[in-house]
Design an enzyme around this catalytic site. Structure first.
Site, PDB file in Angstrom:
ATOM      1  N   ASN A   1       0.873  -1.172   0.000  1.00 40.60           N
ATOM      2  CA  ASN A   1       0.000   0.000   0.000  1.00 40.60           C
ATOM      3  C   ASN A   1       0.916   1.230   0.000  1.00 40.60           C
ATOM      4  O   ASN A   1       1.362   1.693   1.040  1.00 40.60           O
ATOM      5  CB  ASN A   1      -0.872  -0.072   1.263  1.00 40.60           C
ATOM      6  CG  ASN A   1      -1.824   1.091   1.387  1.00 40.60           C
ATOM      7  OD1 ASN A   1      -1.734   2.058   0.623  1.00 40.60           O
ATOM      8  ND2 ASN A   1      -2.715   1.009   2.347  1.00 40.60           N
TER       9      ASN A   1
ATOM     10  N   ARG B   1      -2.619  -1.841  -3.531  1.00 39.70           N
ATOM     11  CA  ARG B   1      -3.704  -0.876  -3.395  1.00 39.70           C
ATOM     12  C   ARG B   1      -3.496   0.226  -4.438  1.00 39.70           C
ATOM     13  O   ARG B   1      -2.420   0.803  -4.537  1.00 39.70           O
ATOM     14  CB  ARG B   1      -3.667  -0.253  -2.015  1.00 39.70           C
ATOM     15  CG  ARG B   1      -4.754   0.752  -1.864  1.00 39.70           C
ATOM     16  CD  ARG B   1      -4.551   1.614  -0.677  1.00 39.70           C
ATOM     17  NE  ARG B   1      -5.748   2.403  -0.465  1.00 39.70           N
ATOM     18  CZ  ARG B   1      -5.909   3.187   0.574  1.00 39.70           C
ATOM     19  NH1 ARG B   1      -4.970   3.274   1.472  1.00 39.70           N
ATOM     20  NH2 ARG B   1      -7.004   3.887   0.700  1.00 39.70           N
TER      21      ARG B   1
ATOM     22  N   HIS C   1     -11.263   5.364  -0.876  1.00 37.55           N
ATOM     23  CA  HIS C   1     -11.366   4.589   0.380  1.00 37.55           C
ATOM     24  C   HIS C   1     -12.333   3.413   0.251  1.00 37.55           C
ATOM     25  O   HIS C   1     -12.804   2.892   1.260  1.00 37.55           O
ATOM     26  CB  HIS C   1     -11.889   5.435   1.563  1.00 37.55           C
ATOM     27  CG  HIS C   1     -10.868   6.316   2.187  1.00 37.55           C
ATOM     28  ND1 HIS C   1     -11.216   7.440   2.889  1.00 37.55           N
ATOM     29  CD2 HIS C   1      -9.518   6.230   2.242  1.00 37.55           C
ATOM     30  CE1 HIS C   1     -10.133   8.018   3.346  1.00 37.55           C
ATOM     31  NE2 HIS C   1      -9.090   7.315   2.964  1.00 37.55           N
TER      32      HIS C   1
ATOM     33  N   ARG D   1      -6.200  17.879   4.111  1.00 35.30           N
ATOM     34  CA  ARG D   1      -7.047  18.244   2.963  1.00 35.30           C
ATOM     35  C   ARG D   1      -8.283  19.004   3.442  1.00 35.30           C
ATOM     36  O   ARG D   1      -8.855  18.673   4.484  1.00 35.30           O
ATOM     37  CB  ARG D   1      -7.482  16.978   2.201  1.00 35.30           C
ATOM     38  CG  ARG D   1      -6.387  16.440   1.301  1.00 35.30           C
ATOM     39  CD  ARG D   1      -6.779  15.123   0.688  1.00 35.30           C
ATOM     40  NE  ARG D   1      -6.075  14.028   1.336  1.00 35.30           N
ATOM     41  CZ  ARG D   1      -6.389  12.744   1.226  1.00 35.30           C
ATOM     42  NH1 ARG D   1      -7.408  12.380   0.478  1.00 35.30           N
ATOM     43  NH2 ARG D   1      -5.705  11.828   1.863  1.00 35.30           N
TER      44      ARG D   1
END
Ligand code: ADP
Length: 407
Positions: A13, A94, A185, A246
């Site tokens: 990942n 991922r 996600h 963010r």
């Protein structure tokens, strides 16, 4: 141990500033080795890993990039454990954004690499890192080069209705250029949703839940009859909830204002919204929730950031309730913040008492640190905390794809 090791999967990942890795048996849910490299591009890049329950950590360099860190992981951690490496049957990666062409998990070939490359504009912080991971592993583990699987965060949102994924801008921008909401996600939301179905003893396709993944990135999804019908992340993972760095939702005119009135370049604005906003921007101190947990009562900066964070999340939960068909089975919290920060859960649901949420303070406070469970009173809509396990979800999907295509 050797003859107990079967069908192991390496999961990679590669995030924007960290790399997580694991070798696991997804059928029996046994993690033999797992770890993380953090602080890429910073002065003290370090690695932590656990092998057969023994923990290791080490500073591995300064300002290390993804490729150097991956080489370290492979040469000094993975290849040292030859007994488990020789039992690998596949590698799961991922990938944050599959763009408009890839809808499901898939064996990686040149076409897939090209699609991930083309979707970089939709996940500029993540897809390039994901690609470095894929290319480095294929070079280093050529023996398994045909057994690399890409598992996408966007797959879970493929069946969202047009009403949720379209932006109200001229339709041709969707038709011609693919500008729509893709979500992100999804690996975690999907995993949590399936876990919830098991806990509630319901079939997945009758499940009506709202899942909240609150980590460095934060997102919320509405799942109705087992289908994701809306989610907070959009064209890119920048939209929606307040996150570590963010901004989440803003009035797009802020960008014009910054550019035209303040003469900030477009590249700098992109950096401000992705890397200098959210909890970090609001507090001007930190993006790490451990700080907010300690400082919430004593520091005005911490209180300000956390209150905006909770206000936004409460509004999303309330609005997603309108997408449930007559019944809400549960709201589920996961991710580093969702699983560990009990006072956030208290704050959020105290704002939602009108909608019949009542947290059980004792249950809430003890359900932290990897524990799973119900945290509400019996008369309330149920709220669960369920730890996510993206590595396990990726490994399960990898085995599934390899079995389907190769065996
Ligand atoms: P990522 O999105 O990188 O996978 P995580 O799910 O690990 O992120 O979540 C990271 C966030 O969770 C950080 O803000 C971190 O401070 C917070 N966090 C993780 N563990 C704890 C804890 N025990 N107490 C408070 N905050 C925590």
């Amino acid at each position: 141990m050797d003859n107990q090791l079967n069908n192991l999967i390496l999961v990679l990942n590669c995030g924007s500033s960290s790399i997580k890795f694991a070798i696991l048996d997804p059928i029996n849910n046994i993690k033999y080795l797992y770890g993380i490299v953090e602080c890429l591009f910073l002065s003290n890049t370090y690695i932590k890993w656990t092998y057969l329950d023994k923990k290791y950590n080490k500073i591995i360099g300064s300002n290390m990039n993804h490729r150097d860190a991956l080489n370290f992981i492979i040469d000094y951690v993975l290849l040292k454990q030859k007994n488990i490496c020789k039992k690998l049957i596949g590698i799961g990666h991922r990938v944050v954004h599959g763009g408009s062409r890839i809808k499901q998990s898939i064996l990686i070939d040149d076409y897939v690499i090209n699609c991930i490359q083309n979707a970089t504009c939709f996940a500029p912080l993540h897809n390039p890192a994901n690609l470095i991971g894929i290319k480095t592993i294929i070079e280093k583990y050529s023996i398994l080069s045909h057994r690399n699987v890409a598992v996408f965060d966007t797959s879970f949102y493929q069946n969202m209705p047009e009403t949720s994924f379209l932006y109200a801008i001229p339709y041709k921008f969707y038709k011609k250029y693919g500008i729509r909401r893709y979500g992100a996600h999804g690996i975690s939301h999907n995993y949590i949703a399936h876990k919830t179905a098991i806990i509630l003893k319901k079939s997945f396709n009758s499940l009506n839940i709202i899942t909240c993944h609150l980590g460095n990135g934060c997102s919320i999804s509405a799942i109705c009859n087992g289908v994701c019908v809306d989610t907070s992340m959009g064209l890119t993972p920048l939209e929606g909830l307040v996150m570590g760095t963010r901004s989440g939702d803003i009035d797009p005119s802020i960008i014009f204002f910054m550019h035209k009135q303040l003469h900030i370049s477009i590249n700098e604005i992109e950096k401000i919204l992705n890397q200098k906003s959210g909890l970090l921007g609001l507090s001007e101190i930190s993006s790490d929730f451990r700080y907010f947990e300690k400082a919430y009562d004593s520091e005005i900066e911490a209180k300000r950031a956390v209150q905006v964070f909770c206000h936004r999340l409460s509004k999303y939960i309330a609005s997603y309730m309108s997408l449930m068909e007559n019944r809400l089975d549960a709201v589920v919290f996961t991710g580093g913040i969702g699983e560990n920060v009990s006072f956030i859960r208290e704050l959020i649901f105290s704002q939602l008492s009108l909608l019949n949420f009542k947290i059980n303070l004792t249950l809430n406070r003890v359900t932290i640190g990897g524990k799973s469970g119900l945290i509400t009173e019996s008369a309330s809509h149920p709220v669960f905390v369920i730890p996510t396990d993206e590595e396990l979800a990726i490994a399960q999907e990898t085995v599934h794809i390899i079995n389907k295509k190769l065996l």
